[in-house]
Write an enzyme that holds these catalytic residues in place. Structure first.
Site, short mmCIF file in Angstrom:
data_model
loop_
_atom_site.label_atom_id
_atom_site.label_comp_id
_atom_site.label_asym_id
_atom_site.label_seq_id
_atom_site.Cartn_x
_atom_site.Cartn_y
_atom_site.Cartn_z
N HIS A 92 0.86 -1.19 0.00
CA HIS A 92 0.00 0.00 0.00
C HIS A 92 0.89 1.23 0.00
O HIS A 92 1.84 1.32 0.78
CB HIS A 92 -0.91 0.02 1.22
N HIS A 94 0.89 5.80 -0.96
CA HIS A 94 0.12 7.00 -1.23
C HIS A 94 0.68 7.66 -2.49
O HIS A 94 0.90 8.87 -2.53
CB HIS A 94 0.19 7.97 -0.04
N TYR A 119 1.22 -2.59 -21.71
CA TYR A 119 1.78 -3.09 -20.45
C TYR A 119 0.87 -2.83 -19.27
O TYR A 119 0.90 -3.58 -18.28
CB TYR A 119 3.19 -2.53 -20.22
#
Length: 218
Positions: A92, A94, A119
């Site tokens: 994860h 930001h 891609y």
């Protein structure tokens, strides 16, 4: 990989993401699934300065076994692992361009970005938007699991979701593989935001060719 090798790999990937500005400050987290539980970066840890022995180890039951206090996002990571048996690592971040995309407006709720490059289709695929919830809200974790299950029921799979205003969660069979998915996703968001006028998505014929030739899932 052994547990010790995975600890070192988490630190390597975290440092790489930090040095290339995919993460900043103490934002972001990385976890891997072990045979007997999970490893995850500690709460409020900077991914650029992780120490292998301080990573949190958590039992399959959710009880912390060792290391610094586990990131509050472990609940969401566990939901992803439960919903996708192939997932072995969750990342994860930001990431700037992906968060900016949610502020400007995504392409569609079920696809935050159109298939504008081969891609992106091959390495990322569909990425749905998860409505905003505060960081750590268990309702967001349930929505992520629902998105994975919904795509599986349609005969496909997803490698990531986008949390509105917070950032992407991506997963793969290895930390390096999950990082590669994140890189391609962030780069596609950057291309989309900087392109004026907006490019047309690849057509059905091109998408079918990618699926047939390279096994892409779209």
């Amino acid at each position: 990989m052994t547990e010790q090798e995975l600890r070192l790999e988490i630190c390597r990937v975290g440092r790489s993401l930090f040095e290339r500005r995919y993460v900043h400050g103490s934002a972001g987290n990385i976890s891997v699934r072990l045979d007997d539980g999970y490893l995850i970066t500690p709460t409020d840890a900077c991914l650029g300065f992780l120490e292998p022995e301080r990573l949190a180890k958590v039992a399959s039951s959710g009880e912390q076994v060792s290391g610094d206090r586990a990131s509050k996002t472990l609940a969401m990571h566990r939901k992803i692992y439960d919903a996708d048996s192939e997932a072995r690592c969750v990342i994860h971040t930001h990431s700037t361009h992906l968060v900016a995309l949610t502020l400007a407006g995504v392409w569609a709720t079920e696809d935050i970005l159109p298939p504008i490059t081969p891609y992106f289709v091959m390495k990322v695929g569909h990425v749905p938007l998860i409505p905003y919830h505060r960081p750590g809200d268990p309702r967001a974790a349930d929505l992520v699991a629902d998105a994975i299950t919904r795509r599986h029921s349609q005969g496909g799979r997803i490698r990531g979701v986008m949390l509105d205003r917070l950032g992407p969660n991506v997963w793969g069979t290895t930390p390096a593989g999950a990082m590669a998915t994140l890189e391609e996703l962030e780069e596609t968001a950057r291309l989309w935001l900087m392109s004026h006028p907006k490019p047309s998505p690849l057509g059905d014929e091109a998408l079918d060719e990618l699926c047939q030739t390279f096994g892409a899932i779209w």
